[in-house]
Scaffold this motif. Sequence first.
Motif, PDB file in Angstrom:
ATOM      1  N   PHE A   1       0.830  -1.206   0.000  1.00 44.09           N
ATOM      2  CA  PHE A   1       0.000   0.000   0.000  1.00 44.09           C
ATOM      3  C   PHE A   1       0.866   1.258   0.000  1.00 44.09           C
ATOM      4  CE2 PHE A   1      -2.153   3.216   2.745  1.00 44.09           C
ATOM      5  CZ  PHE A   1      -3.117   3.617   1.842  1.00 44.09           C
ATOM      6  N   LEU A   2       1.842   1.311   0.892  1.00 43.53           N
ATOM      7  CA  LEU A   2       2.705   2.498   0.978  1.00 43.53           C
ATOM      8  C   LEU A   2       3.551   2.685  -0.285  1.00 43.53           C
ATOM      9  CD1 LEU A   2       3.891   2.333   4.692  1.00 43.53           C
ATOM     10  CD2 LEU A   2       2.120   3.790   3.697  1.00 43.53           C
ATOM     11  N   LEU A   3       4.101   1.595  -0.777  1.00 45.46           N
ATOM     12  CA  LEU A   3       4.901   1.690  -2.005  1.00 45.46           C
ATOM     13  C   LEU A   3       4.034   2.076  -3.201  1.00 45.46           C
ATOM     14  CD1 LEU A   3       7.287  -1.379  -1.599  1.00 45.46           C
ATOM     15  CD2 LEU A   3       7.920   1.045  -1.552  1.00 45.46           C
ATOM     16  N   TYR A   4       2.811   1.554  -3.232  1.00 47.90           N
ATOM     17  CA  TYR A   4       1.893   1.919  -4.307  1.00 47.90           C
ATOM     18  C   TYR A   4       1.625   3.416  -4.297  1.00 47.90           C
ATOM     19  CZ  TYR A   4      -2.489   2.765  -6.715  1.00 47.90           C
ATOM     20  OH  TYR A   4      -3.460   3.304  -7.521  1.00 47.90           O
ATOM     21  N   LEU A   5       1.376   3.975  -3.116  1.00 46.80           N
ATOM     22  CA  LEU A   5       1.110   5.410  -3.031  1.00 46.80           C
ATOM     23  C   LEU A   5       2.272   6.208  -3.613  1.00 46.80           C
ATOM     24  CD1 LEU A   5      -0.483   5.769   0.526  1.00 46.80           C
ATOM     25  CD2 LEU A   5      -1.650   5.658  -1.688  1.00 46.80           C
ATOM     26  N   LEU A   6       3.474   5.854  -3.235  1.00 46.14           N
ATOM     27  CA  LEU A   6       4.655   6.574  -3.700  1.00 46.14           C
ATOM     28  C   LEU A   6       4.887   6.377  -5.202  1.00 46.14           C
ATOM     29  CD1 LEU A   6       7.216   8.240  -2.993  1.00 46.14           C
ATOM     30  CD2 LEU A   6       8.364   6.046  -2.666  1.00 46.14           C
ATOM     31  N   ILE A   7       4.917   5.139  -5.643  1.00 50.54           N
ATOM     32  CA  ILE A   7       5.219   4.847  -7.045  1.00 50.54           C
ATOM     33  C   ILE A   7       4.136   5.385  -7.972  1.00 50.54           C
ATOM     34  CG2 ILE A   7       5.533   2.990  -8.733  1.00 50.54           C
ATOM     35  CD1 ILE A   7       6.789   1.345  -6.399  1.00 50.54           C
ATOM     36  N   SER A   8       2.881   5.179  -7.619  1.00 47.06           N
ATOM     37  CA  SER A   8       1.783   5.634  -8.461  1.00 47.06           C
ATOM     38  C   SER A   8       1.752   7.154  -8.554  1.00 47.06           C
ATOM     39  CB  SER A   8       0.457   5.114  -7.925  1.00 47.06           C
ATOM     40  OG  SER A   8      -0.598   5.540  -8.746  1.00 47.06           O
ATOM     41  N   TYR A   9       1.954   7.825  -7.436  1.00 49.58           N
ATOM     42  CA  TYR A   9       1.954   9.287  -7.425  1.00 49.58           C
ATOM     43  C   TYR A   9       3.072   9.823  -8.323  1.00 49.58           C
ATOM     44  CZ  TYR A   9       2.216  14.072  -5.653  1.00 49.58           C
ATOM     45  OH  TYR A   9       2.260  15.433  -5.560  1.00 49.58           O
ATOM     46  N   LEU A  10       4.264   9.288  -8.167  1.00 44.35           N
ATOM     47  CA  LEU A  10       5.391   9.734  -8.987  1.00 44.35           C
ATOM     48  C   LEU A  10       5.181   9.402 -10.460  1.00 44.35           C
ATOM     49  CD1 LEU A  10       8.397   8.851  -6.652  1.00 44.35           C
ATOM     50  CD2 LEU A  10       7.386  11.107  -7.083  1.00 44.35           C
ATOM     51  N   MET A  11       4.625   8.233 -10.738  1.00 44.91           N
ATOM     52  CA  MET A  11       4.358   7.832 -12.120  1.00 44.91           C
ATOM     53  C   MET A  11       3.326   8.764 -12.759  1.00 44.91           C
ATOM     54  SD  MET A  11       5.323   5.166 -14.161  1.00 44.91           S
ATOM     55  CE  MET A  11       5.406   3.584 -13.373  1.00 44.91           C
ATOM     56  N   ARG A  12       2.275   9.094 -12.021  1.00 46.20           N
ATOM     57  CA  ARG A  12       1.261  10.004 -12.552  1.00 46.20           C
ATOM     58  C   ARG A  12       1.847  11.379 -12.830  1.00 46.20           C
ATOM     59  NH1 ARG A  12      -4.282   8.928  -9.087  1.00 46.20           N
ATOM     60  NH2 ARG A  12      -4.345   6.668  -9.359  1.00 46.20           N
ATOM     61  N   LEU A  13       2.638  11.893 -11.888  1.00 42.40           N
ATOM     62  CA  LEU A  13       3.254  13.207 -12.093  1.00 42.40           C
ATOM     63  C   LEU A  13       4.185  13.204 -13.292  1.00 42.40           C
ATOM     64  CD1 LEU A  13       4.104  14.440  -8.487  1.00 42.40           C
ATOM     65  CD2 LEU A  13       2.144  15.027  -9.916  1.00 42.40           C
ATOM     66  N   PHE A  14       4.984  12.151 -13.424  1.00 47.15           N
ATOM     67  CA  PHE A  14       5.896  12.062 -14.564  1.00 47.15           C
ATOM     68  C   PHE A  14       5.129  12.018 -15.875  1.00 47.15           C
ATOM     69  CE2 PHE A  14       7.812   9.281 -17.761  1.00 47.15           C
ATOM     70  CZ  PHE A  14       8.908  10.060 -18.116  1.00 47.15           C
ATOM     71  N   TRP A  15       4.069  11.210 -15.947  1.00 46.82           N
ATOM     72  CA  TRP A  15       3.336  11.067 -17.200  1.00 46.82           C
ATOM     73  C   TRP A  15       2.599  12.361 -17.561  1.00 46.82           C
ATOM     74  CZ3 TRP A  15       4.407   8.145 -20.954  1.00 46.82           C
ATOM     75  CH2 TRP A  15       3.511   7.949 -21.997  1.00 46.82           C
ATOM     76  N   LYS A  16       2.069  13.055 -16.546  1.00 53.02           N
ATOM     77  CA  LYS A  16       1.429  14.348 -16.814  1.00 53.02           C
ATOM     78  C   LYS A  16       2.460  15.342 -17.357  1.00 53.02           C
ATOM     79  CE  LYS A  16      -0.789  15.137 -12.903  1.00 53.02           C
ATOM     80  NZ  LYS A  16      -1.775  15.654 -11.935  1.00 53.02           N
ATOM     81  N   TRP A  17       3.631  15.359 -16.752  1.00 56.32           N
ATOM     82  CA  TRP A  17       4.693  16.250 -17.224  1.00 56.32           C
ATOM     83  C   TRP A  17       5.069  15.915 -18.659  1.00 56.32           C
ATOM     84  CZ3 TRP A  17       9.568  14.662 -18.808  1.00 56.32           C
ATOM     85  CH2 TRP A  17      10.441  15.691 -19.134  1.00 56.32           C
TER      86      TRP A  17
END
Length: 183
Positions: free
Chosen positions: A107-123
């Motif tokens: 759960f914790l790793l998902y929050l971190l990885i997913s958040y960073l992945m979403r930010l990167f893809w939006k950028w």
Amino acid sequence: NWTKHIDFMILDEISLQIAFLLAVWIRNHRFVYSSDLYINMGIMLLIINALIMILNNSMHNILQRGYYMEALETFKQGFIVFSILVLYLFAVQDSLAYSRIILFTSFLLYLLISYLMRLFWKWYLKEFRKERRSKSSMLVVTTKEAAETILERLGNDTVGSFMIKGVILTEDTEEKEIHGYPI
């Protein structure tokens, strides 16, 4: 329409599987899919996450969200997915077989990885569209009453792949421009 952001959905599923893989590796020091027990959990995570993204419309307005709203939506998605997974494990009376540490770490790793992945893809999408922005032009046809609101909304769209060149009003006016755009 949930298919509009299928790219974000796929990246979210990848993020979830990476988080799960890392959590099992951290706890058990082995590959997650070497055990039938964790193969079932990995498949359930994929299914639950996909269903929640579709039913909850989790990717709605993802390109317009700021950092805080994205963090909130990522947390909400993860919380719902892992809550349903825990309920599923209790329902099938399998909860004792799985490590709670792996679930919580996933759960914790998902929050971190997913958040960073979403930010990167939006950028990435914003940068890609910025290059194309000068190639696509738009002419807005509207009424005088709606023109101000429409132009403000379109002008604030930081991810659109168009540039407003002018406005055509459906009624006569003496004005030469609205909101900085020529009539």
